[in-house]
Write a protein that holds these residues in place. Structure first.
Motif, mmCIF file in Angstrom:
data_model
loop_
_atom_site.group_PDB
_atom_site.id
_atom_site.type_symbol
_atom_site.label_atom_id
_atom_site.label_comp_id
_atom_site.label_asym_id
_atom_site.label_seq_id
_atom_site.Cartn_x
_atom_site.Cartn_y
_atom_site.Cartn_z
ATOM 1 N N PHE A 86 0.836 -1.194 0.000
ATOM 2 C CA PHE A 86 0.000 0.000 0.000
ATOM 3 C C PHE A 86 0.871 1.244 0.000
ATOM 4 O O PHE A 86 0.620 2.202 -0.733
ATOM 5 C CB PHE A 86 -0.930 0.034 1.221
ATOM 6 C CG PHE A 86 -1.971 1.106 1.105
ATOM 7 C CD1 PHE A 86 -3.211 0.829 0.545
ATOM 8 C CD2 PHE A 86 -1.718 2.417 1.516
ATOM 9 C CE1 PHE A 86 -4.168 1.821 0.395
ATOM 10 C CE2 PHE A 86 -2.664 3.412 1.371
ATOM 11 C CZ PHE A 86 -3.901 3.113 0.815
ATOM 12 N N HIS A 87 1.919 1.246 0.823
ATOM 13 C CA HIS A 87 2.823 2.391 0.937
ATOM 14 C C HIS A 87 4.160 2.089 0.283
ATOM 15 O O HIS A 87 4.627 0.941 0.295
ATOM 16 C CB HIS A 87 3.060 2.747 2.406
ATOM 17 C CG HIS A 87 1.806 3.037 3.173
ATOM 18 N ND1 HIS A 87 1.097 4.203 3.026
ATOM 19 C CD2 HIS A 87 1.136 2.299 4.101
ATOM 20 C CE1 HIS A 87 0.040 4.186 3.842
ATOM 21 N NE2 HIS A 87 0.039 3.039 4.487
ATOM 22 N N PRO A 115 -1.588 -3.537 4.931
ATOM 23 C CA PRO A 115 -2.716 -3.471 5.872
ATOM 24 C C PRO A 115 -4.034 -3.910 5.258
ATOM 25 O O PRO A 115 -4.936 -4.361 5.972
ATOM 26 C CB PRO A 115 -2.748 -1.995 6.278
ATOM 27 C CG PRO A 115 -2.034 -1.268 5.184
ATOM 28 C CD PRO A 115 -0.972 -2.212 4.705
ATOM 29 N N LEU A 116 -4.171 -3.823 3.926
ATOM 30 C CA LEU A 116 -5.419 -4.204 3.274
ATOM 31 C C LEU A 116 -5.703 -5.698 3.358
ATOM 32 O O LEU A 116 -6.817 -6.131 3.054
ATOM 33 C CB LEU A 116 -5.393 -3.781 1.803
ATOM 34 C CG LEU A 116 -5.463 -2.279 1.528
ATOM 35 C CD1 LEU A 116 -5.286 -2.016 0.051
ATOM 36 C CD2 LEU A 116 -6.772 -1.685 2.029
ATOM 37 N N ALA A 117 -4.716 -6.475 3.769
ATOM 38 C CA ALA A 117 -4.943 -7.911 3.943
ATOM 39 C C ALA A 117 -5.911 -8.189 5.084
ATOM 40 O O ALA A 117 -6.415 -9.309 5.213
ATOM 41 C CB ALA A 117 -3.620 -8.626 4.185
ATOM 42 N N ALA A 148 -8.916 -2.660 8.147
ATOM 43 C CA ALA A 148 -7.914 -1.619 7.922
ATOM 44 C C ALA A 148 -8.580 -0.348 7.390
ATOM 45 O O ALA A 148 -9.398 -0.411 6.466
ATOM 46 C CB ALA A 148 -6.857 -2.101 6.933
ATOM 47 N N PRO A 149 -8.245 0.817 7.943
ATOM 48 C CA PRO A 149 -8.853 2.067 7.475
ATOM 49 C C PRO A 149 -8.519 2.387 6.023
ATOM 50 O O PRO A 149 -9.248 3.149 5.367
ATOM 51 C CB PRO A 149 -8.271 3.124 8.426
ATOM 52 C CG PRO A 149 -7.042 2.509 9.011
ATOM 53 C CD PRO A 149 -7.317 1.037 9.067
ATOM 54 N N LEU A 161 -10.097 4.334 1.491
ATOM 55 C CA LEU A 161 -9.467 5.044 0.384
ATOM 56 C C LEU A 161 -9.743 4.332 -0.938
ATOM 57 O O LEU A 161 -9.914 4.979 -1.977
ATOM 58 C CB LEU A 161 -7.961 5.150 0.622
ATOM 59 C CG LEU A 161 -7.542 5.923 1.881
ATOM 60 C CD1 LEU A 161 -6.026 5.880 2.060
ATOM 61 C CD2 LEU A 161 -8.023 7.371 1.788
ATOM 62 N N LEU A 162 -9.802 3.001 -0.916
ATOM 63 C CA LEU A 162 -10.143 2.256 -2.116
ATOM 64 C C LEU A 162 -11.601 2.478 -2.491
ATOM 65 O O LEU A 162 -11.930 2.721 -3.657
ATOM 66 C CB LEU A 162 -9.890 0.755 -1.901
ATOM 67 C CG LEU A 162 -8.502 0.230 -2.283
ATOM 68 C CD1 LEU A 162 -7.438 0.852 -1.397
ATOM 69 C CD2 LEU A 162 -8.463 -1.288 -2.192
#
Length: 288
Positions: A212-213, A260-262, A266-267, A271-272
């Motif tokens: 993600f980052h 974190p998207l796993a 996750a916040p 965003l997605l």
């Protein structure tokens, strides 16, 4: 067109067998495991093609009802494999398919020459090795037409150096019966040239969700390895780009254990959602 996500994690899966990082520990505790990236596509529901063959392939196939043999004693609906790269997490599953009576395997010249299974599987099955070139369409059973496009020149660690640039590709798959379009690009080092045109009329775009980052490895593990150095464009860099191309459904796959998207709470999921994107469903079936 039908798309079955067989696995949605990066190399090693989630959790990784030898890792006790926060993401892997949580996946063990909460039962949110993901197998390694691989999917299957069909234009008619009868003839299926695998896009990559992960080391987890046997388990993945057993969890996919559409890929169960239904005619004769050993007749599989799987007609072939399309490789996006020669990375081990994308190719080792080819050994699992050694018991097939016959199999068509598609890939660029350097990929087909490099993958370890290529030296072995022909001794067990009849394999039709089909070299493809970026920008040149080819037909598949079930009314599908696929066209490869260049994503990266990143070669696997085990492969010998050479002049070839087409080590990592993506596919644009079009169904003849319904004109549905799937774009599969699980590994993007950069936003490919003309990529906006490739995905503009697509129904489903599967994108690189490894990190993600950009500095995710440093944040999560302390290792100073930016996403770009590992051949991956982070999600935070692609979200602004897909925001301007409305129409397709965007979904991210190939999630690293640090992403974190796993984890569903996750916040970053918000965003997605804001740009009409989501995370690929593990073992999920999508009808386009």
């Amino acid at each position: 067109m039908r798309v079955r996500f067989l696995g949605t994690a990066a190399g090693g899966g989630l959790p990784q067998w030898n890792c006790a990082c926060e993401g892997c520990t949580r996946a063990r505790r909460e039962g949110t495991a993901r197998t390694q990236d691989c999917l299957a596509v069909s234009g008619d529901g009868s003839a299926w093609y695998l896009l990559n063959t992960s080391p987890d392939l046997r388990t993945q196939l057993l969890n996919a009802p559409e890929l169960t043999p239904s005619q004769g004693l050993r007749v599989s609906p799987i007609r072939g494999v399309l490789f996006t790269s020669a990375e081990l997490d994308h190719t080792l599953g080819l050994f699992t398919l050694r018991e097939a009576d016959q199999l068509a395997v598609y890939g660029t010249r350097p990929v087909l020459a490099a993958i370890p299974a290529a030296q072995v599987i022909g001794n067990y099955s009849t394999v039709d090795w089909r070299t493809i070139s970026c920008g040149v369409p080819f037909e598949l059973d079930g009314g599908l037409t696929a066209t490869a496009f260049l994503c990266s020149a990143k070669r696997p660690r085990y492969a010998q150096e050479g002049e070839s640039q087409d080590w990592v590709i993506g596919y644009r798959v079009v169904g003849a019966a319904d004109d549905r379009v799937l774009v599969y690009a699980p590994c993007l080092a950069l936003w490919p040239p003309r990529f906006a045109a490739i995905i503009a009329d697509a129904d489903l775009v599967v994108l690189d969700g490894t990190f993600f980052h950009s500095d995710e490895m440093a944040r999560r593990t302390g290792l100073d390895r930016p996403a770009s150095s590992m051949g991956h464009l982070p999600i935070e860099a692609t979200l602004p780009l897909i925001r301007d191309i409305s129409g397709p459904r965007y979904t991210y796959t190939h999630l690293n254990n640090t992403n974190p998207l796993a984890h569903p709470d996750a916040p970053e999921h918000e965003l997605l959602t804001a740009v009409g994107a989501d995370v690929a469903p593990e073992a999920g079936l999508i009808q386009l």
